[in-house]
Design an enzyme around this catalytic site. Structure first.
Site, PDB file in Angstrom:
ATOM      1  N   GLY A 186     -69.059  25.293 -48.606  1.00  0.00           N
ATOM      2  CA  GLY A 186     -69.205  24.919 -47.193  1.00  0.00           C
ATOM      3  C   GLY A 186     -68.371  23.702 -46.810  1.00  0.00           C
ATOM      4  O   GLY A 186     -68.494  23.178 -45.707  1.00  0.00           O
ATOM      5  N   LYS A 204     -56.918  13.251 -35.444  1.00  0.00           N
ATOM      6  CA  LYS A 204     -57.673  12.010 -35.652  1.00  0.00           C
ATOM      7  C   LYS A 204     -56.759  10.788 -35.641  1.00  0.00           C
ATOM      8  O   LYS A 204     -57.124   9.744 -35.099  1.00  0.00           O
ATOM      9  CB  LYS A 204     -58.453  12.099 -36.962  1.00  0.00           C
ATOM     10  CG  LYS A 204     -59.572  13.151 -36.903  1.00  0.00           C
ATOM     11  CD  LYS A 204     -60.127  13.410 -38.293  1.00  0.00           C
ATOM     12  CE  LYS A 204     -61.263  14.403 -38.275  1.00  0.00           C
ATOM     13  NZ  LYS A 204     -61.631  14.855 -39.638  1.00  0.00           N
TER      14      LYS A 204
END
Ligand SMILES: NC(=O)c1ccc[n+]([C@@H]2O[C@H](COP(=O)([O-])OP(=O)(O)OC[C@H]3O[C@@H](n4cnc5c(N)ncnc54)[C@H](OP(=O)(O)O)[C@@H]3O)[C@@H](O)[C@H]2O)c1
Length: 438
Positions: A186, A204
């Site tokens: 995940g 970012k």
């Protein structure tokens, strides 16, 4: 109990559920948390199983119901994507509501439009969760480091790629295998392109650059290279030479002395980078993130921690909600915005041409294993004014050898001129890899 602030959530996925869980368990947290009330929540699928317990009465599939609800004071956008997120944020602002968002993709591309609309409406748009997940970096750059002249911000700001690179470096594991494991755990999306191609890190660093230097840059112009073409051989050679390889996102002020020009020149890039083993960023492993800030007079400061996940990201979102709740509690509504908390730029910035960027370079050159090759290569670098930190030959055999060169900091143009001349030698078979070093 007096509820002073109504929160409307757009999205109840990983981050939304984390936010809901914090708001619903205020015990032991800051007293203001108990004054926040979740009043409306938009999702796509009403039947989906959730990571938080929510009264079905609060749910809607229409995000506009959330924004227009008069009991919603703050709109929290945690749905992701560009549209409809951008339009919904703008609608909330037009309705006079402050917004908290974790959405780096929308802020990196439409931050200017959103900030202008927020200033016009006299509301806040806070984005702590958009970079570094749970790591406080947005407000520290806006507020705590405000007295500094920032020189450079270097970040390991994508957990998926850092996990993959850490495993490759520590175990010599193959890229494809580690990516598959990261997906199973995940840590990586089923479509990992935004992470492994460096696009998420570019979003970012565009945001951090705007905050560090007070002016937005064009997100689409950031030179971006991910880890998909990284050769494990370079990770091994780098290790032998005392470096780790990290996907770094960097924004740096060029012309450190001259702040008076109309637009501040910056070098901004995302690419796999050799980091000396003794540098604090070299020790950032696994899914962790870190942002290393260099400024005057602070010197060097590093922010480190979990860069994603429900809890850490929700921690940052709730901090932003608390900032807004705190301000509305002291009654500053309808007064001018707190200049340290609002999202404004104060000067223009632009990216410099790549030839002007001064960096240390790592070059792997495939050659015939014949006497004098290292000398030939060294003298070409010398003729182009490139001073060499180290030049090492690896894997000599009848099939050839590899020369790895690490330069001192030089302009990209000088390295290119040297490589053009070197590749004209008969004994040189080609340039196999090129990276930068810090
Ligand atoms: N996950 C992280 O660790 C992390 C870290 C930092 C920042 N972020 C950012 O946080 C944001 C949310 O990420 P996430 O991981 O929580 O995403 P997610 O798990 O995919 O959740 C998205 C949520 O938004 C809802 N949604 C999407 N489109 C919608 C629409 N048009 N109308 C109504 N609801 C809609 C979805 O509804 P359904 O549930 O019904 O499908 C879901 O509840 C993104 O911008 C992401 O980049 C995430």
């Amino acid at each position: 109990m007096v509820k002073s602030i109504g929160v409307g959530l757009l999205g109840l996925g990983t981050v939304g559920a984390g936010v809901s869980n914090i708001i619903q368990t205020p015990e032991g947290r800051h007293p203001l948390v108990s004054e926040i009330e979740l009043v409306r929540v938009a999702v796509r699928d009403l039947q989906r199983k959730r990571g938080a317990t929510i009264s079905p009465k609060l749910l809607t599939v229409n995000p506009i119901d959330v924004i227009d609800d008069p009991s919603v004071d703050v709109v929290v956008e945690v749905m992701g994507g560009i549209e409809p997120a951008r339009s919904l944020i703008l609608r909330a602002i037009q309705k006079g509501k402050s917004v908290v968002t974790a959405n780096k993709a929308v802020i990196a591309r439409h931050g200017e439009e959103i900030a202008a609309a927020a200033a016009e409406a006299g509301v806040y748009v806070l984005i702590e969760a958009a970079v570094g997940g749970g790591i406080p970096i947005i407000e520290p750059l806006k507020q705590s480091l405000g007295g500094n002249r920032i020189q450079k911000v270097s970040g390991i700001i994508n957990g998926t790629t850092n996990y993959i690179l850490s495993r490759i470096e520590k175990e010599g594991a193959a890229y494809r295998e580690v990516l598959k494991e990261a997906q199973d755990l995940g840590y990586a999306e089923s479509d990992p392109a935004a992470d492994v191609e460096g696009l998420d890190a570019a979003d970012k660093i565009a945001i951090l650059s705007g905050l560090a230097f007070g002016g937005l840059i064009n997100r689409e112009s950031i030179p971006t290279q991910g880890i998909t073409n990284l050769n494990i051989r370079d990770v091994e050679y780098a290790k032998k030479l005392g470096y780790g390889v990290k996907l770094l996102a960097v924004t740096e002020r060029i012309d450190k002395s001259n702040d008076s020009q109309s637009s501040l020149p910056l070098a901004v890039w995302v690419q796999p980078t050799l980091v000396p083993k003794e540098h604090p960023l070299a020790e950032v492993n696994g899914v962790n993130n870190a942002i290393f800030v260099e400024g005057d007079p602070i010197g060097e400061v590093m922010f480190y921690g979990p860069g994603a996940g429900a809890g850490p990201t929700a921690s940052a979102v709730v901090a932003d909600i608390l900032n807004i709740a705190g301000i509305s509690k002291v009654g500053s509504k309808n007064k001018s915005l707190d200049p340290l908390l609002e999202a404004s730029s104060w000067r223009k910035c632009h990216l410099v041409e790549p030839q002007r960027i001064i960096q240390k370079h790592y070059l792997r050159i495939k050659v015939e294993d014949s006497p004098g090759v290292i000398g030939q290569i060294g003298s070409i670098f010398g003729q182009n004014g490139v001073s060499i930190q180290s030049i090492v030959q690896f894997d000599a055999s009848e099939a050839g050898a590899e020369i790895v060169v690490i330069t001192h900091a030089v302009a990209q143009g000088q390295v290119k001129a040297s490589l053009d001349a070197i590749q004209a030698f008969k004994t040189v078979k080609g340039l196999s890899a090129q990276m930068v070093c810090i």
